[in-house]
Write a protein that holds these residues in place. Sequence first.
Motif, PDB file in Angstrom:
ATOM      1  N   MET A  46      -1.259  27.913 -15.130  1.00 36.75           N
ATOM      2  CA  MET A  46      -1.371  26.462 -14.984  1.00 36.75           C
ATOM      3  C   MET A  46      -0.062  25.764 -15.320  1.00 36.75           C
ATOM      4  N   LEU A  47       0.580  26.148 -16.418  1.00 33.52           N
ATOM      5  CA  LEU A  47       1.779  25.463 -16.870  1.00 33.52           C
ATOM      6  C   LEU A  47       2.992  25.832 -16.020  1.00 33.52           C
ATOM      7  N   THR A  48       3.055  27.079 -15.537  1.00 33.29           N
ATOM      8  CA  THR A  48       4.123  27.469 -14.613  1.00 33.29           C
ATOM      9  C   THR A  48       4.008  26.680 -13.319  1.00 33.29           C
ATOM     10  N   PHE A  49       2.800  26.591 -12.826  1.00 26.71           N
ATOM     11  CA  PHE A  49       2.498  25.827 -11.618  1.00 26.71           C
ATOM     12  C   PHE A  49       2.878  24.360 -11.800  1.00 26.71           C
ATOM     13  N   ALA A  50       2.548  23.779 -12.957  1.00 21.90           N
ATOM     14  CA  ALA A  50       2.846  22.370 -13.227  1.00 21.90           C
ATOM     15  C   ALA A  50       4.351  22.098 -13.225  1.00 21.90           C
ATOM     16  N   GLY A  51       5.101  22.969 -13.900  1.00 27.98           N
ATOM     17  CA  GLY A  51       6.549  22.797 -13.955  1.00 27.98           C
ATOM     18  C   GLY A  51       7.205  22.933 -12.598  1.00 27.98           C
ATOM     19  N   THR A  52       6.736  23.886 -11.806  1.00 27.93           N
ATOM     20  CA  THR A  52       7.299  24.109 -10.479  1.00 27.93           C
ATOM     21  C   THR A  52       7.085  22.898  -9.578  1.00 27.93           C
ATOM     22  N   LEU A  53       5.922  22.259  -9.702  1.00 29.41           N
ATOM     23  CA  LEU A  53       5.613  21.096  -8.854  1.00 29.41           C
ATOM     24  C   LEU A  53       6.578  19.939  -9.093  1.00 29.41           C
ATOM     25  N   LEU A  54       7.097  19.805 -10.319  1.00 30.29           N
ATOM     26  CA  LEU A  54       8.067  18.742 -10.591  1.00 30.29           C
ATOM     27  C   LEU A  54       9.279  18.868  -9.682  1.00 30.29           C
TER      28      LEU A  54
ATOM     29  N   TYR B 152       0.807  -1.211   0.000  1.00 31.20           N
ATOM     30  CA  TYR B 152       0.000   0.000   0.000  1.00 31.20           C
ATOM     31  C   TYR B 152       0.849   1.274   0.000  1.00 31.20           C
ATOM     32  N   ILE B 153       2.140   1.138   0.257  1.00 25.49           N
ATOM     33  CA  ILE B 153       2.946   2.329   0.472  1.00 25.49           C
ATOM     34  C   ILE B 153       4.007   2.457  -0.616  1.00 25.49           C
ATOM     35  N   PHE B 154       4.110   3.638  -1.209  1.00 24.12           N
ATOM     36  CA  PHE B 154       5.184   3.903  -2.154  1.00 24.12           C
ATOM     37  C   PHE B 154       6.514   3.733  -1.427  1.00 24.12           C
ATOM     38  N   GLY B 155       7.519   3.244  -2.116  1.00 27.16           N
ATOM     39  CA  GLY B 155       8.849   3.143  -1.534  1.00 27.16           C
ATOM     40  C   GLY B 155       9.815   3.973  -2.336  1.00 27.16           C
ATOM     41  N   GLY B 156      10.894   4.427  -1.700  1.00 24.54           N
ATOM     42  CA  GLY B 156      11.862   5.249  -2.392  1.00 24.54           C
ATOM     43  C   GLY B 156      11.209   6.472  -3.011  1.00 24.54           C
ATOM     44  N   PHE B 157      11.515   6.721  -4.286  1.00 24.47           N
ATOM     45  CA  PHE B 157      10.953   7.873  -4.991  1.00 24.47           C
ATOM     46  C   PHE B 157       9.819   7.448  -5.937  1.00 24.47           C
ATOM     47  N   GLU B 158       9.185   6.296  -5.659  1.00 28.01           N
ATOM     48  CA  GLU B 158       8.110   5.808  -6.532  1.00 28.01           C
ATOM     49  C   GLU B 158       6.976   6.821  -6.692  1.00 28.01           C
ATOM     50  N   TYR B 159       6.740   7.610  -5.651  1.00 28.88           N
ATOM     51  CA  TYR B 159       5.666   8.609  -5.698  1.00 28.88           C
ATOM     52  C   TYR B 159       5.869   9.576  -6.871  1.00 28.88           C
ATOM     53  N   TYR B 160       7.121   9.742  -7.307  1.00 30.91           N
ATOM     54  CA  TYR B 160       7.399  10.715  -8.366  1.00 30.91           C
ATOM     55  C   TYR B 160       6.756  10.315  -9.689  1.00 30.91           C
ATOM     56  N   MET B 161       6.489   9.029  -9.899  1.00 29.41           N
ATOM     57  CA  MET B 161       5.778   8.600 -11.103  1.00 29.41           C
ATOM     58  C   MET B 161       4.376   9.221 -11.139  1.00 29.41           C
ATOM     59  N   MET B 162       3.759   9.330  -9.981  1.00 29.32           N
ATOM     60  CA  MET B 162       2.461   9.983  -9.915  1.00 29.32           C
ATOM     61  C   MET B 162       2.593  11.475 -10.208  1.00 29.32           C
ATOM     62  N   VAL B 163       3.674  12.083  -9.739  1.00 32.23           N
ATOM     63  CA  VAL B 163       3.921  13.506  -9.998  1.00 32.23           C
ATOM     64  C   VAL B 163       4.061  13.756 -11.493  1.00 32.23           C
ATOM     65  N   ILE B 164       4.740  12.850 -12.197  1.00 33.73           N
ATOM     66  CA  ILE B 164       4.851  12.969 -13.657  1.00 33.73           C
ATOM     67  C   ILE B 164       3.458  12.895 -14.280  1.00 33.73           C
ATOM     68  N   GLY B 165       2.621  12.003 -13.766  1.00 40.70           N
ATOM     69  CA  GLY B 165       1.234  11.949 -14.229  1.00 40.70           C
ATOM     70  C   GLY B 165       0.507  13.257 -13.974  1.00 40.70           C
ATOM     71  N   PHE B 166       0.727  13.847 -12.789  1.00 42.60           N
ATOM     72  CA  PHE B 166       0.129  15.155 -12.481  1.00 42.60           C
ATOM     73  C   PHE B 166       0.528  16.175 -13.540  1.00 42.60           C
ATOM     74  N   PHE B 167       1.835  16.193 -13.867  1.00 47.65           N
ATOM     75  CA  PHE B 167       2.390  17.165 -14.815  1.00 47.65           C
ATOM     76  C   PHE B 167       1.689  17.068 -16.169  1.00 47.65           C
TER      77      PHE B 167
END
Length: 524
Positions: A280-288, A75-90
């Motif tokens: 929107m796009l500035t916000f998206a890039g910054t979140l990465l 159930y829990i992301f390990g390491g930097f796995e959460y970043y794959m979701m961030v790429i999806g957000f982007f």
Amino acid sequence: MNPGTILLLFVFVYFVGLLVISYFTSRNSDNQSFFIGNKKSKWWLVAFGMIGTSLSGVTFISVPGTVGKMTGSEYIFGGFEYYMMVIGFFIGYFIVAAILLPLYYKMNLTSIYTYLGKRFNVEAHKIGSIFFIVSRAIGATARLYLVVNVLQIFLLEGLGVPFWVTAMVLLLMVLLYTFEGGVKTIVITDTLQTSFMIISLIACIVYILSNLNLSFGEAYTILGEKNYTHFINFDPNSKTFFLKTILGGIFITIAMTGLDQEMMQKNISVDNLQNSKKNMLTFAGTLLFVNLAFLFLGGLLYLFALQNGAGYSEVTSIVDGKEVVSNVFGFKDTAGNVKNIMGDDLFPALSLNGYFPMAISVIFIIGLISALFPSADGALTAVTSSYCVDLLNLNEDKTRTEKQKKHLRMKIHLTFTVVFFILIMVFKAMNDKSIVYLIMEIAGYTYGPLLGLFAFGIFTKFKISRKYSILAVTLLAPVLTYLINLSVTTYTDYRIGVELIILNGLLTFIGLWLVKNKNYLKLV
């Protein structure tokens, strides 16, 4: 003066600053400034402020905690796995900017759910608003609970302050500075709060690197050796399999940003479409970059904890009816037992239990409060706006004066504050330690019908005229989603993760297709 009192004093001073901002931004305010800031918001201010709203206490506390994964837990992301979701957000933010923003500006909307009314009927308009209000109320209070609980456990419990008092006082603080100005106020306050959150993030990273006597590169190398920096989960049965995490992230962004009145009311408060897209796009890039920094901080927190007496111990728990042996990370108490401080507890435990110097503890508490207020102020304003505009049709009401409308809007604002308090107490009773995952799962059920409803409206031209048919579909789809999820979990090794929202949206879309007008060639 003890450390806890000093930290509470800083919280009070911070809040007074928000009240001062509220006073100046709410002068001569009206309902339009409350709902959409009179469409005079600066795009760069909105973009920067939205970072704080998007991150909230979940990113500030939960995301760093995801880096150290418990062995055996799916159930829990390990390491930097959460970043794959961030790429999806982007990717999702680009879709919102390309498809939804032009639609909202073309129709000159105050509430984005007005689109559903014009595209389908009044029933769809009100259903869309109700799903948003339920979704945002639950999501915002889950985030609020996380921060309130940290303040309670690490600062106020020792002073004998009950949890319900902590929750009530913090909600009253939010109510006071958003009561008059609404969006016009929170565009400014969210900018301030985002600044403090990022300053806190940077300060904590710099301090830990200095304390461990490591450079950025050296720290990253050590994290890699401990398997804390892996980005990709290749197990297709896992909830965090990278492809479905990216795909889920895309649709979560479309739903939780593009179809969310709280996030979009800030975007449509910008003066024109092009500037709103820039926002929107500035916000998206910054979140990465910001999310990557929070994950790096999470790795550093585990290194710091290991150097200062933390360790692992094996515990047995029941997951989906099966025994699972997990490695629990924590500090040993006087009896030699390891006290679990993994996940959401890690960052506050280190910051507020004397492991960091007072200056860093102060920076942490200001960052934490800065993470709390954007998720609360925007949510209160948005659900109030949606209720007034979508369900009461207050903008078109000719029977009330502007003064009467404003008085009614304030009563609704106060009522939702009470509702938020009740929901926080419900989360307290649940006592869930992994809020980031809980929020994503809840979003899958509550935002899915919005996703299917908007998709059907935008990508087809069919009418739906049968009374209550839209209501039936949007209620049935989450139920079917739950039953499918339960069946898959029970009878297979596959685990549905963040793609839950896609399944729910797809079932809603199929249901709407089945109840569309018989004359399928008749276009709107």
